[in-house]
Design a protein around this motif. Structure first.
Motif, short mmCIF file in Angstrom:
data_model
loop_
_atom_site.label_atom_id
_atom_site.label_comp_id
_atom_site.label_asym_id
_atom_site.label_seq_id
_atom_site.Cartn_x
_atom_site.Cartn_y
_atom_site.Cartn_z
N ASP A 252 0.81 -1.21 0.00
CA ASP A 252 0.00 0.00 0.00
C ASP A 252 0.84 1.27 0.00
OD1 ASP A 252 0.90 -0.30 2.57
OD2 ASP A 252 -1.08 -0.51 3.48
N ASP A 253 2.17 1.16 0.27
CA ASP A 253 3.04 2.32 0.18
C ASP A 253 3.79 2.38 -1.15
OD1 ASP A 253 4.83 0.27 0.44
OD2 ASP A 253 5.88 1.08 2.19
N GLU A 344 -0.14 -6.49 1.23
CA GLU A 344 -1.40 -6.15 0.58
C GLU A 344 -1.57 -4.64 0.38
OE1 GLU A 344 -4.71 -8.44 2.43
OE2 GLU A 344 -3.05 -9.41 3.50
N ASP A 345 -2.28 -4.29 -0.68
CA ASP A 345 -2.61 -2.88 -0.96
C ASP A 345 -4.06 -2.67 -0.56
OD1 ASP A 345 -3.14 -0.38 -1.89
OD2 ASP A 345 -2.17 -0.66 -3.84
N PHE A 346 -4.28 -2.18 0.64
CA PHE A 346 -5.63 -2.05 1.18
C PHE A 346 -6.43 -0.93 0.52
CE2 PHE A 346 -3.05 -4.00 4.53
CZ PHE A 346 -3.76 -5.18 4.72
N ALA A 347 -5.78 -0.11 -0.31
CA ALA A 347 -6.53 0.92 -1.03
C ALA A 347 -7.44 0.32 -2.09
CB ALA A 347 -5.56 1.91 -1.68
N HIS A 348 -7.17 -0.94 -2.48
CA HIS A 348 -7.97 -1.58 -3.52
C HIS A 348 -8.76 -2.78 -3.01
CE1 HIS A 348 -5.96 0.99 -6.36
NE2 HIS A 348 -4.79 0.57 -5.93
N GLN A 349 -8.23 -3.48 -2.03
CA GLN A 349 -8.89 -4.68 -1.54
C GLN A 349 -10.23 -4.33 -0.88
OE1 GLN A 349 -8.13 -7.91 1.93
NE2 GLN A 349 -6.33 -7.34 0.76
N GLN A 351 -12.58 -2.53 -1.69
CA GLN A 351 -13.10 -1.17 -1.84
C GLN A 351 -14.15 -1.11 -2.93
OE1 GLN A 351 -12.10 1.51 0.20
NE2 GLN A 351 -11.23 -0.21 1.29
#
Length: 479
Positions: A252-253, A344-349, A351
């Motif tokens: 996510d960064d 994990e990239d929580f900006a997409h999971q 959402q």
């Protein structure tokens, strides 16, 4: 029952201590003496920075892995995302939208793969009605798509790979909003389907199951049903992998780790009774559950140039306070583990699909790396194929404790595989994460090592005539 004496095994206490110091000759393994770990990039690593138990990919396996196609994986992920939503509670009779449309497409594709198997692969829709329960407000049909490639030598021995084809948005009960679910978990379904396609034309010795399950986001319902069916039938499931969120190496960064896959494996088995767990703790076996041995096996067979990947084993059942489809198998006593991307990239999971300040949000195919998913498929493929071609994990491995001495006597049951060549005994320091020493002991069911059971951990693995080796069995006390 035969017995190999310490005089012929080359495993005197002096030899063992010398081996541990790194002074064993290069030819020791060929003469049945201990194979020691030499200094490598990490603790418990063997020659060339690999565990002493590492297995080199065969020519057959390398050819199989080369057939895994990132383009086909991309097509699968994009097709699954195109159904709008695959929520478990979404419509099941629309031909183009909802979980029913996704189910029917996966089934049709698996049937195509099966046509190339010469009758060895069969495909079924494994359905049941889930009555109202947590996150299931009304009675709902839940369907797993299961392709079974029957083994040609020991078909009763089974290995499973799965991904879940249901999806969700932020509100887990929202069954109508667009929920592409590309990373979570069209990526895992694509791994299972691509392996089914590639392996359908081959003849594994043991049975391999390729599954796409539903109901995961609502509470692991599909996997629970599948595991319960295997348990009720008395199926000898010796390994299960779920691939869940394996679509991207980006955190996510924005940090990238494109050549690492995490593998989560629990310690003390969920299925053990309090007495069994107490015995495991009393001998220090918390890090030697069947699932941890399965994870070590993945490192042994898939962390190499044939996959191009590093397998990072995590000593947890799953990510912090979360779970996946391997858990119902663990709860029924089956060795199981979870593959998931390095961060994990929580900006997409999970959402909702939207655009804010020029940025897209939602679990869209555009955020997947299809070459990465292909490498994850190769890791799964390397482990599964070697599992299926090797003998099964030794059963009833025990350390004889009727006489407590400074030597260690191990016993186990002989396997029934027609190509079984014999066994190896392995050991490591109690502080080492991976096996560091290996000795060949022959086609026997008993072996004594002149080394104290109090100081190291022991294990036993089976070897086939072609050199394929099983996961390690961790012995328990035989009183």
């Amino acid at each position: 029952m035969s017995h190999t004496s310490q005089a012929t095994s080359g495993t005197t206490r002096r030899a063992v201590l010398t081996a541990a110091a790194g002074a064993v000759a290069a030819g020791a393994a060929a003469t049945g003496q201990a194979t020691a770990a030499v200094p490598g990039p990490g603790p418990g690593r063997g020659h060339g920075g690999r565990p002493a138990t590492a297995q080199s990919p065969s020519r057959e396996l390398r050819a199989l892995l080369k057939e895994i196609d990132p383009g086909r994986i991309e097509a699968t992920v994009r097709k699954l995302a195109s159904f709008g939503t695959r929520h478990t509670l979404s419509v099941q009779d629309d031909p183009v939208r909802g979980i029913g449309a996704a189910r029917d497409w996966i089934y049709a594709e698996m049937q195509k793969y099966a046509e190339a198997s010469g009758g060895r692969m069969t495909v079924e829709l494994q359905s049941y009605i889930q009555e109202p329960a947590s996150r299931i407000p009304v009675a709902t049909r839940i369907t797993n798509v299961v392709a079974t490639l029957r083994g040609s030598v020991t078909p009763e021995r089974v290995y499973i790979v799965s991904g879940h084809y249901d999806s969700r948005v932020t509100d887990v009960m929202d069954a109508t909003s667009d929920s592409p679910g590309a990373d979570d978990d069209a990526s895992g379904v694509a791994v299972s389907m691509e392996l089914a396609r590639v392996m359908a034309t081959r003849r594994p010795a043991a049975t391999i199951v390729f599954a796409a399950v539903a109901g995961e986001e609502q509470g692991l319902y599909g996997a629970t049903h599948m595991a319960a069916r295997y348990k009720a039938a008395g199926t000898d499931v010796q390994g299960m992998f779920t691939d869940d969120i394996v679509g991207s190496p980006k955190a996510d960064d924005g940090a990238l780790d494109p050549y690492t896959i995490r593998l989560f494996a629990e310690g003390v088995p969920s299925s053990e009774t309090p007495e069994q767990a107490a015995t495991r703790r009393s001998v220090g076996g918390e890090n030697d559950s069947p699932s941890r041995q399965l994870a070590r096996f993945v490192r042994d067979t898939a962390d190499n140039d044939a996959t191009g990947m590093h397998v990072r084993v995590i000593y947890r059942r799953d990510r912090y306070l979360r779970g996946g489809d391997h858990i119902p198998f663990l709860e029924r006593g089956y060795p199981a583990a979870r593959f998931t991307e390095p961060a994990e990239d929580f900006a997409h999971q999970h959402q909702d699909v939207r655009v804010e300040d020029g940025k897209q949000f939602g679990d869209l195919p555009e955020f997947c790396d299809f070459d990465y998913i292909a490498r994850v498929a190769r890791v799964n493929g390397a482990a599964l194929w070697t599992l299926a071609q090797a003998p099964g994990t030794p059963k009833n491995a025990k350390i004889v404790t009727s006489n407590l001495t400074n030597a260690t006597e191990l016993v186990w049951d002989r396997g029934t595989e027609p190509d079984l060549a014999g066994y190896e005994v392995v050991w490591r320091e109690t502080t080492a994460p991976e096996w560091t020493h290996v000795i060949e002991v022959g086609d026997v069911t008993r072996h004594e090592v002149d080394l104290s059971k109090d100081n190291v951990f022991f294990g036993v693995r089976a070897v086939s005539r072609n050199g394929a080796k099983s996961p390690v069995a961790f012995p328990v006390p035989q009183r």
